[in-house]
Design a protein around this motif. Structure first.
Motif, short mmCIF file in Angstrom:
data_model
loop_
_atom_site.label_atom_id
_atom_site.label_comp_id
_atom_site.label_asym_id
_atom_site.label_seq_id
_atom_site.Cartn_x
_atom_site.Cartn_y
_atom_site.Cartn_z
N HIS A 255 80.38 0.49 96.52
CA HIS A 255 81.28 1.30 97.34
C HIS A 255 80.93 2.77 97.19
N PHE A 256 80.79 3.46 98.33
CA PHE A 256 80.48 4.89 98.35
C PHE A 256 81.53 5.63 99.18
N ASN A 257 81.58 6.94 98.99
CA ASN A 257 82.53 7.74 99.74
C ASN A 257 82.22 7.72 101.23
N LYS A 258 83.25 7.99 102.02
CA LYS A 258 83.13 8.05 103.46
C LYS A 258 82.02 9.01 103.88
N GLY A 259 81.21 8.58 104.85
CA GLY A 259 80.18 9.45 105.40
C GLY A 259 78.83 9.33 104.73
N GLU A 260 78.77 8.74 103.54
CA GLU A 260 77.49 8.60 102.86
C GLU A 260 76.71 7.41 103.43
N ASP A 261 75.39 7.56 103.46
CA ASP A 261 74.50 6.48 103.92
C ASP A 261 73.35 6.35 102.93
N PRO A 262 73.57 5.61 101.84
CA PRO A 262 72.60 5.59 100.73
C PRO A 262 71.52 4.52 100.87
N ALA A 263 71.47 3.80 102.00
CA ALA A 263 70.61 2.62 102.09
C ALA A 263 69.15 2.92 101.76
N GLU A 264 68.58 3.95 102.38
CA GLU A 264 67.16 4.25 102.16
C GLU A 264 66.88 4.62 100.71
N ASN A 265 67.70 5.50 100.14
CA ASN A 265 67.51 5.91 98.75
C ASN A 265 67.73 4.75 97.79
N LEU A 266 68.68 3.88 98.13
CA LEU A 266 68.96 2.73 97.29
C LEU A 266 67.77 1.76 97.26
N ASN A 267 67.18 1.51 98.41
CA ASN A 267 66.02 0.62 98.51
C ASN A 267 64.85 1.19 97.70
N LYS A 268 64.61 2.49 97.84
CA LYS A 268 63.54 3.15 97.10
C LYS A 268 63.81 3.12 95.60
N PHE A 269 65.06 3.36 95.21
CA PHE A 269 65.47 3.36 93.81
C PHE A 269 65.16 2.01 93.16
N CYS A 270 65.49 0.93 93.84
CA CYS A 270 65.26 -0.41 93.30
C CYS A 270 63.76 -0.73 93.23
N PHE A 271 63.03 -0.39 94.28
CA PHE A 271 61.59 -0.70 94.33
C PHE A 271 60.83 0.01 93.22
N GLU A 272 61.18 1.28 92.97
CA GLU A 272 60.50 2.04 91.92
C GLU A 272 60.78 1.47 90.53
N ARG A 273 61.80 0.65 90.40
CA ARG A 273 62.13 0.04 89.12
C ARG A 273 61.77 -1.44 89.07
N GLY A 274 60.93 -1.85 90.01
CA GLY A 274 60.39 -3.20 89.98
C GLY A 274 61.26 -4.27 90.60
N ILE A 275 62.29 -3.87 91.37
CA ILE A 275 63.18 -4.84 92.02
C ILE A 275 62.97 -4.77 93.53
N VAL A 276 62.58 -5.91 94.11
CA VAL A 276 62.45 -6.01 95.56
C VAL A 276 63.72 -6.66 96.10
N LEU A 277 64.41 -5.93 96.97
CA LEU A 277 65.67 -6.44 97.50
C LEU A 277 65.44 -7.52 98.54
N LYS A 278 66.21 -8.59 98.45
CA LYS A 278 66.20 -9.64 99.47
C LYS A 278 67.22 -9.35 100.56
N GLN A 279 68.25 -8.59 100.21
CA GLN A 279 69.32 -8.25 101.15
C GLN A 279 69.72 -6.80 100.95
#
Length: 297
Positions: A255-279
């Motif tokens: 859950h994030f505050n109203k107006g935030e759109d963290p999807a791109e940064n979140l995907n990059k954050f996970c990938f850089e730490r060796g996690i490939v998101l399925k969803q």
């Protein structure tokens, strides 16, 4: 400065507890909504602060002074359905209102009719008015004497969409002219559109109070999953600006505050730490969902 302070207000009708220790403050210059389902104690609370009912316990103050009928001179109120003489004009009805209330004078009548956009129909009989016009005339009556505070109980109740829009616009205009407005409503949309502050009641209890943006803020919700859910959950605890993190059976919800759109940064954050998101799915929580959460816990 607060115009109204409530401290532990209790009220019962026999075995039914209508109010259970309600406390909050209404800031000067605000449009303060008292929001809750029917039967939550809104009208009882307004009746107490307007000296129509006596509380069983607790205290309240207007403008820093203990609540009393002497303080009512600075308060205009509308608690019930407009009650005017059907065969009289708007002007003559307001003359009677002024005489009974002792607020203002006859010279102000034309001014308040202009404020509520009824001046052109000032000589028409009340019986010829639409429901919205009748409500606006009732609000005009509350403006006599130019009170600092206006108190309305369900001001749009029973009106059609056009009438609702008219009353909402009028409330905004009155606020812009310096009035502090306290209004009770069971309609989330009404409070969200016109109020700056809100107190939410449920079955006589205060659930929460604060600014509308704080209390009824919708959220950005991101749902993610990966092959290794344990590792994903661990690294997400370090992702910034997460208000709440929930691990369900096959996904993790952030859950994030109203107006935030963290999807791109979140995907990059996970990938850089060796996690490939399925969803990776982003959605918005509607205000209705937030209100449901508050009143059904």
């Amino acid at each position: 400065m607060s115009v109204l302070t409530l401290n532990q207000i209790f009220k019962s009708y026999g075995k039914v507890q209508a109010l259970k220790g309600v406390s909050f403050e209404v800031p000067r210059g605000s449009v303060f909504g008292i929001l809750g389902p029917n039967g939550s104690g809104k009208t009882t609370l307004l009746s107490i602060i307007l000296d129509v009912l006596n509380a069983d316990g607790g205290a309240y103050s207007w403008f820093g002074q203990p609540g009393s009928k002497l303080q009512r001179r600075g308060i205009g109120s509308l608690l019930e359905t407009p009650n005017f003489y059907h065969y009289l004009s708007a002007v003559n009805n307001l003359k009677i209102t002024q005489s009974i209330s002792g607020r203002g004078n006859e010279e102000q009548i034309m001014g308040v009719l202009k404020k509520v956009n009824l001046f052109e129909r000032r000589n028409s009989r009340f019986s010829t008015y639409s429901l919205g016009m009748k409500q606006r005339l009732a609000i005009a009556g509350t403006l006599l004497g130019n009170p600092e505070v206006l108190v309305f109980d369900e001001p749009t109740n029973g009106l059609d969409p056009v009438g609702i829009a008219e009353i909402r616009d009028l409330i905004r205009e009155l606020h812009e002219h310096g009035h502090t407005i306290i209004m009770a409503s069971h309609l989330l949309d009404e409070v969200e559109k016109v109020c700056s502050h809100v107190a939410i009641l449920k079955a006589g209890e205060l659930i929460t109070t604060g600014t509308v943006d704080e209390v009824l803020a919708d959220e950005t919700i991101v749902e993610v999953s990966a092959e290794n859910m344990t590792a994903l959950n661990e690294i997400l605890s370090a992702f910034p600006d997460v208000k709440n993190q929930q691990w369900q059976e096959h996904q993790i919800t952030l859950h994030f505050n109203k107006g935030e759109d963290p999807a791109e940064n979140l995907n990059k954050f996970c990938f850089e730490r060796g996690i490939v998101l399925k969803q990776l799915h982003t959605r918005k929580k509607k205000l209705e969902a937030r209100f449901f959460e508050l009143t059904n816990n």
